[in-house]
Design an enzyme around this catalytic site. Structure first.
Site, PDB file in Angstrom:
ATOM      1  N   THR A  46       1.292  -1.260  -0.550  1.00 53.90           N
ATOM      2  CA  THR A  46       0.134  -0.034   0.583  1.00 53.90           C
ATOM      3  C   THR A  46       0.531   1.255   0.060  1.00 53.90           C
ATOM      4  O   THR A  46       0.599   2.162  -0.961  1.00 53.90           O
ATOM      5  CB  THR A  46      -0.890   0.093   1.041  1.00 53.90           C
ATOM      6  OG1 THR A  46      -1.808  -1.258   0.693  1.00 53.90           O
ATOM      7  CG2 THR A  46      -1.616   0.826   0.701  1.00 53.90           C
ATOM      8  N   THR A  47       1.715   1.122   1.152  1.00 55.04           N
ATOM      9  CA  THR A  47       2.463   2.416   0.320  1.00 55.04           C
ATOM     10  C   THR A  47       3.654   2.888  -0.597  1.00 55.04           C
ATOM     11  O   THR A  47       3.896   3.692  -0.707  1.00 55.04           O
ATOM     12  CB  THR A  47       3.464   2.361   2.220  1.00 55.04           C
ATOM     13  OG1 THR A  47       2.544   1.831   3.299  1.00 55.04           O
ATOM     14  CG2 THR A  47       4.545   3.499   2.592  1.00 55.04           C
ATOM     15  N   TYR A 109     -12.053  -5.411  -2.748  1.00 54.28           N
ATOM     16  CA  TYR A 109     -13.760  -4.706  -3.507  1.00 54.28           C
ATOM     17  C   TYR A 109     -14.832  -6.013  -4.426  1.00 54.28           C
ATOM     18  O   TYR A 109     -15.902  -5.889  -3.663  1.00 54.28           O
ATOM     19  CB  TYR A 109     -13.326  -4.461  -4.711  1.00 54.28           C
ATOM     20  CG  TYR A 109     -14.707  -3.739  -5.968  1.00 54.28           C
ATOM     21  CD1 TYR A 109     -15.386  -2.487  -5.721  1.00 54.28           C
ATOM     22  CD2 TYR A 109     -15.476  -4.432  -6.664  1.00 54.28           C
ATOM     23  CE1 TYR A 109     -16.734  -2.069  -5.885  1.00 54.28           C
ATOM     24  CE2 TYR A 109     -16.099  -4.108  -7.202  1.00 54.28           C
ATOM     25  CZ  TYR A 109     -16.660  -3.090  -7.510  1.00 54.28           C
ATOM     26  OH  TYR A 109     -18.250  -2.091  -8.297  1.00 54.28           O
ATOM     27  N   TYR A 135      -2.289 -10.696   4.381  1.00 55.92           N
ATOM     28  CA  TYR A 135      -2.607  -9.077   4.742  1.00 55.92           C
ATOM     29  C   TYR A 135      -4.141  -8.728   4.853  1.00 55.92           C
ATOM     30  O   TYR A 135      -4.419  -9.214   3.481  1.00 55.92           O
ATOM     31  CB  TYR A 135      -1.640  -7.773   4.390  1.00 55.92           C
ATOM     32  CG  TYR A 135      -2.051  -6.742   3.832  1.00 55.92           C
ATOM     33  CD1 TYR A 135      -2.681  -5.997   4.961  1.00 55.92           C
ATOM     34  CD2 TYR A 135      -1.544  -5.961   3.001  1.00 55.92           C
ATOM     35  CE1 TYR A 135      -2.264  -4.348   5.016  1.00 55.92           C
ATOM     36  CE2 TYR A 135      -1.332  -4.571   2.937  1.00 55.92           C
ATOM     37  CZ  TYR A 135      -1.674  -3.895   4.597  1.00 55.92           C
ATOM     38  OH  TYR A 135      -1.845  -2.456   4.734  1.00 55.92           O
ATOM     39  N   ARG A 140      -9.441  -0.746   4.455  1.00 56.54           N
ATOM     40  CA  ARG A 140      -9.136  -1.173   3.189  1.00 56.54           C
ATOM     41  C   ARG A 140      -9.907  -1.498   1.996  1.00 56.54           C
ATOM     42  O   ARG A 140     -10.164  -1.338   0.453  1.00 56.54           O
ATOM     43  CB  ARG A 140      -7.708  -0.832   2.702  1.00 56.54           C
ATOM     44  CG  ARG A 140      -6.706   0.366   3.166  1.00 56.54           C
ATOM     45  CD  ARG A 140      -5.322   0.174   2.727  1.00 56.54           C
ATOM     46  NE  ARG A 140      -4.715   1.633   3.194  1.00 56.54           N
ATOM     47  CZ  ARG A 140      -4.579   2.823   1.907  1.00 56.54           C
ATOM     48  NH1 ARG A 140      -5.174   2.230   1.197  1.00 56.54           N
ATOM     49  NH2 ARG A 140      -3.891   3.786   2.381  1.00 56.54           N
ATOM     50  N   LYS A 164      -0.375 -10.333   8.278  1.00 60.21           N
ATOM     51  CA  LYS A 164       0.187  -8.782   8.512  1.00 60.21           C
ATOM     52  C   LYS A 164      -1.320  -8.396   9.192  1.00 60.21           C
ATOM     53  O   LYS A 164      -2.263  -8.267   8.415  1.00 60.21           O
ATOM     54  CB  LYS A 164       0.484  -7.850   7.423  1.00 60.21           C
ATOM     55  CG  LYS A 164       0.989  -6.295   8.123  1.00 60.21           C
ATOM     56  CD  LYS A 164       1.117  -5.993   6.361  1.00 60.21           C
ATOM     57  CE  LYS A 164       1.217  -4.014   7.010  1.00 60.21           C
ATOM     58  NZ  LYS A 164       1.427  -3.428   5.882  1.00 60.21           N
ATOM     59  N   ILE A 206       5.117  -4.440   9.858  1.00 58.42           N
ATOM     60  CA  ILE A 206       5.281  -4.347   8.737  1.00 58.42           C
ATOM     61  C   ILE A 206       4.785  -2.715   8.819  1.00 58.42           C
ATOM     62  O   ILE A 206       3.843  -2.584   9.083  1.00 58.42           O
ATOM     63  CB  ILE A 206       4.577  -5.009   7.855  1.00 58.42           C
ATOM     64  CG1 ILE A 206       5.345  -6.117   7.888  1.00 58.42           C
ATOM     65  CG2 ILE A 206       4.494  -4.426   6.517  1.00 58.42           C
ATOM     66  CD1 ILE A 206       4.276  -7.341   6.806  1.00 58.42           C
TER      67      ILE A 206
END
Length: 294
Positions: A46-47, A109, A135, A140, A164, A206
């Site tokens: 993501t980052t 989604y 993850y 999100r 994570k 993380i």
């Protein structure tokens, strides 16, 4: 053996002003991380703004990172997708390039059922030989790996080794650790919950914070791993104002500004992300000064 213990950085991807990847600054950021005791690099998560990259560009960045690190510390490649076949293909490529593991986010989604999550992660695991770290970030993705599902996957698939956990739900985390009998490598996915999660058996984080404070994040985890939760908690609590500033706008908007403050030209963000507001930039600078980073 765990892929890594301690502070893994969810590394940002520097861009040039024209939007292309700035590999020179990316190399500088990688060296900054390694020289400041980061325990692992998680690339194209993501980052790292992987969601705005083409598949080719995504894997080019992964390969560059693996080659640059050159086995000095583990590299975990973000290879998640809401399409299982895409996640499989990216994971296979990451293995070919020499990734030490993959980080695979829940399909976003689509909002898969728990049975769908089992099938999705099983397909990814069966396609590769390297470890898979799941993850879980429901805020999100709109999708939550329940404790029983995590337990089923780690017990049935030998190379699904960790998770994570960015649920923010400590009760769920505790239930998962109970159901897995400690057989899952647990990493905090929230910088403000590193020590609480490690107190439940977690082995690291993380981290977004590690982009600009790698040494401090490493030390926090190291103290916790040694059982010195007083010292670990001191770093955790001292970092709270900075962590709050780093998430004043959606990640990675603030952290790219924070990298600029420590001398890394992280460049612009890709739309739909936009530059941090002046107000939040000033709050960020203040928090970084108080934490001793600038």
């Amino acid at each position: 053996m765990a892929v890594f213990k301690g502070a893994g950085v969810a590394i940002a991807t520097p861009f040039n002003q024209d939007g292309s990847v700035n590999y020179d600054e990316f190399a500088r950021l990688i060296e900054f991380q390694i020289s400041n005791q980061t325990d692992a690099i998680i690339v194209c998560g993501t980052t790292g703004e992987a969601a705005t990259m083409s598949e080719k560009e995504h894997m080019d960045v992964v390969k560059f990172c693996i080659d640059k690190v050159n086995h000095r510390i583990p590299v975990i490649a973000g290879t998640g997708s809401n399409c299982t076949q895409t996640a499989v293909q990216l994971s296979k490529e990451a293995q070919e390039y020499g990734a030490d593991a993959v980080l695979s986010v829940t399909p976003y989604y689509n909002k898969a059922t728990q049975d769908g999550l089992v099938a999705h992660f099983s397909h990814v695991a069966d396609a590769i030989d390297i470890p898979v770290i799941m993850y879980n970030v429901p805020s999100r993705t709109g999708c939550n790996i329940l404790p029983s599902t995590a337990a089923k996957l780690v017990k049935e698939k030998a190379n699904i080794v960790g998770i994570k956990d960015a649920t923010g739900n400590i009760s769920q985390t505790a239930e998962m650790m109970n159901l897995t009998d400690g057989a899952i490598d647990l990493y905090s996915g929230n910088d403000d919950q590193v020590v609480p999660i490690m107190s439940l058996g977690g082995i690291g984080v993380i981290s977004v914070l590690s982009n600009v404070a790698p040494r401090q994040t490493h030390e926090m985890c190291e103290y916790a791993l040694k059982g010195d939760f007083a010292k670990a908690s001191k770093i955790q609590l001292d970092a709270i104002p900075l962590i709050k500033a780093l998430f004043a706008e959606v990640n990675p908007i603030p952290v790219k500004k924070a990298l600029e403050y420590v001398g890394i030209e992280a460049g612009p963000l890709r739309l739909p992300l936009t530059q941090v507001s002046d107000e939040h930039a000033e709050q960020l600078k203040k928090a970084m000064k108080e934490f001793g980073l600038i």
